[in-house]
Design a protein around this motif. Structure first.
Motif, short mmCIF file in Angstrom:
data_model
loop_
_atom_site.label_atom_id
_atom_site.label_comp_id
_atom_site.label_asym_id
_atom_site.label_seq_id
_atom_site.Cartn_x
_atom_site.Cartn_y
_atom_site.Cartn_z
N ARG A 28 42.31 90.47 1.20
CA ARG A 28 43.56 89.71 1.23
C ARG A 28 44.66 90.46 1.97
NH1 ARG A 28 43.77 85.31 -2.70
NH2 ARG A 28 41.66 84.51 -2.59
N ARG A 32 50.05 86.70 0.79
CA ARG A 32 51.41 86.41 0.32
C ARG A 32 52.30 87.61 0.03
NH1 ARG A 32 49.31 82.70 -4.31
NH2 ARG A 32 47.68 84.24 -3.95
N TYR A 37 53.79 86.74 6.49
CA TYR A 37 52.76 85.73 6.17
C TYR A 37 53.43 84.49 5.58
CZ TYR A 37 49.30 83.08 3.60
OH TYR A 37 48.55 82.04 3.10
N ARG A 41 53.20 80.69 6.97
CA ARG A 41 52.69 79.58 6.15
C ARG A 41 53.73 78.47 6.05
NH1 ARG A 41 51.76 80.39 -0.06
NH2 ARG A 41 54.01 80.26 0.18
N ASP A 78 39.32 80.48 4.18
CA ASP A 78 39.07 80.54 2.74
C ASP A 78 37.61 80.25 2.48
OD1 ASP A 78 40.78 80.82 0.17
OD2 ASP A 78 39.28 79.31 -0.30
N THR A 210 32.71 86.21 -6.23
CA THR A 210 33.80 86.54 -7.16
C THR A 210 33.40 86.33 -8.62
OG1 THR A 210 35.30 85.85 -5.42
CG2 THR A 210 36.24 86.06 -7.63
N HIS A 326 39.36 94.60 -5.48
CA HIS A 326 39.56 93.15 -5.35
C HIS A 326 40.77 92.98 -4.44
CE1 HIS A 326 39.61 88.92 -7.40
NE2 HIS A 326 38.84 88.95 -6.33
O1 CP3 Z 1 41.28 88.72 2.96
C1 CP3 Z 1 41.95 88.11 3.82
O2 CP3 Z 1 43.05 88.49 4.23
C2 CP3 Z 1 41.30 86.90 4.48
C3 CP3 Z 1 41.56 85.62 3.92
C4 CP3 Z 1 40.97 85.15 2.59
C5 CP3 Z 1 41.62 84.17 1.81
N1 CP3 Z 1 40.82 83.80 0.78
C6 CP3 Z 1 42.95 83.61 2.11
C7 CP3 Z 1 43.73 83.00 1.00
C8 CP3 Z 1 39.75 85.43 1.95
C9 CP3 Z 1 38.68 86.45 2.32
C10 CP3 Z 1 39.67 84.57 0.81
C11 CP3 Z 1 38.51 84.51 -0.10
C12 CP3 Z 1 38.57 83.75 -1.35
N2 CP3 Z 1 39.19 82.54 -1.58
C13 CP3 Z 1 37.89 84.11 -2.53
C14 CP3 Z 1 36.99 85.31 -2.70
C15 CP3 Z 1 37.71 86.59 -2.83
C16 CP3 Z 1 38.46 86.77 -4.11
O3 CP3 Z 1 39.72 86.84 -4.03
O4 CP3 Z 1 37.84 86.84 -5.17
C17 CP3 Z 1 38.17 83.12 -3.50
C18 CP3 Z 1 37.68 83.10 -4.94
C19 CP3 Z 1 38.98 82.13 -2.88
C20 CP3 Z 1 39.48 80.86 -3.46
C21 CP3 Z 1 40.94 80.80 -3.49
N3 CP3 Z 1 41.74 80.73 -2.37
C22 CP3 Z 1 41.77 80.78 -4.62
C23 CP3 Z 1 41.28 80.85 -6.06
C24 CP3 Z 1 43.09 80.69 -4.15
C25 CP3 Z 1 44.34 80.52 -4.98
C26 CP3 Z 1 44.67 81.69 -5.80
C27 CP3 Z 1 45.14 82.84 -4.96
O5 CP3 Z 1 44.70 83.98 -5.21
O6 CP3 Z 1 45.98 82.62 -4.13
C28 CP3 Z 1 43.05 80.72 -2.74
C29 CP3 Z 1 44.19 80.66 -1.82
C30 CP3 Z 1 44.29 81.68 -0.72
N4 CP3 Z 1 43.26 82.09 0.08
C31 CP3 Z 1 45.48 82.32 -0.29
C32 CP3 Z 1 45.13 83.14 0.79
C33 CP3 Z 1 46.04 84.00 1.64
C34 CP3 Z 1 46.86 82.09 -0.86
C35 CP3 Z 1 47.29 80.72 -0.50
C36 CP3 Z 1 48.75 80.63 -0.16
O7 CP3 Z 1 49.18 81.19 0.85
O8 CP3 Z 1 49.46 79.95 -0.92
#
Ligand code: CP3
Length: 354
Positions: A28, A32, A37, A41, A78, A210, A326
């Motif tokens: 990540r 955020r 970023y 967004r 994502d 995850t 994580h």
């Molecule tokens: O790592 C990076 O910088 C690359 C981008 C990336 C995102 N999601 C962007 C994202 C990666 C590798 C993921 C993987 C992802 N997405 C996982 C596996 C890794 C982990 O964290 O366990 C999972 C379970 C998801 C599903 C997901 N996406 C959830 C549950 C959420 C909402 C909760 C949260 O943590 O924000 C997202 C949204 C998401 N994916 C955001 C980002 C930057 C935030 C969204 C926003 O900007 O509002």
């Protein structure tokens, strides 16, 4: 034709080749916690619109590289793009987690799910890979990624995030054949998706499992590991030189089994001692991890001490990719991430002296 990558520490560490210092990137890293970023967004409107805009994906993927001296970039997308492409209708409401408009509520839906063509339904992800590659200009490797079939299945069945996986586990225990059919479909879709990311320029790929750690050891092997092993086998057939990293959060007890898939690296969360993990599997795979992400809420001095402990625990020689256990959380001060990266730069060369 492959172009030479200027900083290839990350790829060398995954191949356990000699290095000057430990490479570092973090899950990540584009997200955020960075004000830039949040600004991009806002420009896109919402998270999925950002994911569907290759130019803006490249902008946010590059943001952490401008702030920190990192050794790898990661695709901005994502894991839930795949179920969205299967027709489940993904959305992210501000301040909430992911939502599927049409979750799987009846096992009979499973047979009707299409296996998406990554170059059609997921074209926007492939365009993001190509656009980020161009922006990187061979400076460092690009990591592609996907969710594990089990992790995707939990979101598809629950309709979003879940604390107890009530529906997904009920289906798994009451209708294991239906669950296996869903996982087989997701393995096939993910194999093609990661292959296409590699064809568009991803230099390594990571599978995010995850929720593998929510399963019993027996269920982990059947429903999480086996579907991931199929993906690894496919990638090793079509792209044998591209490293594959598996990350099962909470999967520290399964490292030997994960290694047997033929993957190149294992991601570790912070509940596993990385030195002990190395003693178990370090002769066969590289290890990526595993600073507790909450450490970044502490002072830079304390962060440095904890980075030192992870480096010391892994010990001398190559095969370690520094990361957190994580993703970085939105409330972290970006200066504290800088302290972590600086500590890896300053403290790790001692572990690579000839
Ligand atoms: O790592 C990076 O910088 C690359 C981008 C990336 C995102 N999601 C962007 C994202 C990666 C590798 C993921 C993987 C992802 N997405 C996982 C596996 C890794 C982990 O964290 O366990 C999972 C379970 C998801 C599903 C997901 N996406 C959830 C549950 C959420 C909402 C909760 C949260 O943590 O924000 C997202 C949204 C998401 N994916 C955001 C980002 C930057 C935030 C969204 C926003 O900007 O509002």
């Amino acid at each position: 034709m492959t172009t030479l990558i200027q900083n290839d520490r990350f790829l060398r560490a995954l191949r356990r080749e000699p290095l000057d210092r430990t490479p570092v990137w973090f899950m990540r890293q584009a997200g955020r916690y960075l004000p830039e970023y949040r600004a991009t967004r806002a420009k896109a409107g919402d998270f999925m619109s950002l994911c569907r805009n290759p130019e803006l994906c490249a902008e946010v993927a590059m943001q952490p590289l401008e702030r920190y001296d990192l050794d790898a970039a990661i695709l901005f997308s994502d894991i839930l793009t795949v179920p969205d492409a299967m027709g489940l209708g993904l959305s992210f409401a501000e301040g909430e987690g992911p939502r599927f408009a049409d979750p799987i509520r009846d096992p009979r839906q499973i047979d009707k799910l299409p296996v998406p063509d990554p170059n059609v339904e997921l074209r926007y992800v492939m365009d993001a890979v190509s656009t980020i590659k161009r922006a990187l200009d061979s400076r460092m490797p690009l990591i592609g990624f996907a969710g594990s079939p089990w992790t995707l299945a939990t979101y598809m069945i629950e309709g979003g995030s879940s604390k107890d996986f009530a529906r997904a586990k009920a289906l798994m225990y009451d209708a294991p054949d239906a669950m296996e059919a869903l996982l087989a479909k997701l393995s096939a879709a993910t194999s093609l998706y990661l292959q296409a990311q590699i064809e568009h320029g991803a230099d390594a790929v990571m599978i995010f499992d995850t929720w593998g750690g929510a399963l019993t050891p027996e269920a982990y092997v059947q429903f999480s590991l086996e579907p991931m092993a199929k993906i690894v086998a496919h990638l090793k057939r079509v792209a044998p030189t591209v490293p594959v990293v598996l990350f099962s959060k909470g999967g520290g007890q399964h490292l030997e089994l994960m290694t047997e898939t033929g993957c190149d690296g294992l991601g570790l969360d912070w509940t596993t001692d990385i030195g002990k993990a190395r003693a178990r599997v370090g002769a066969q795979v590289a290890l990526q991890g595993n600073l507790d992400p909450s450490i970044l809420y502490a002072s830079p001095k304390r962060i440095r001490m904890e980075v030192a402990k992870v480096l010391q625990s892994y010990g001398n020689g190559s095969g370690h990719v520094f990361n957190m256990g994580h993703g970085i959380t939105p409330g972290v001060n970006p200066e504290h991430a800088a302290a972590m990266v600086a500590a890896v730069h300053e403290l790790s060369p001692a572990y690579h002296a000839a």
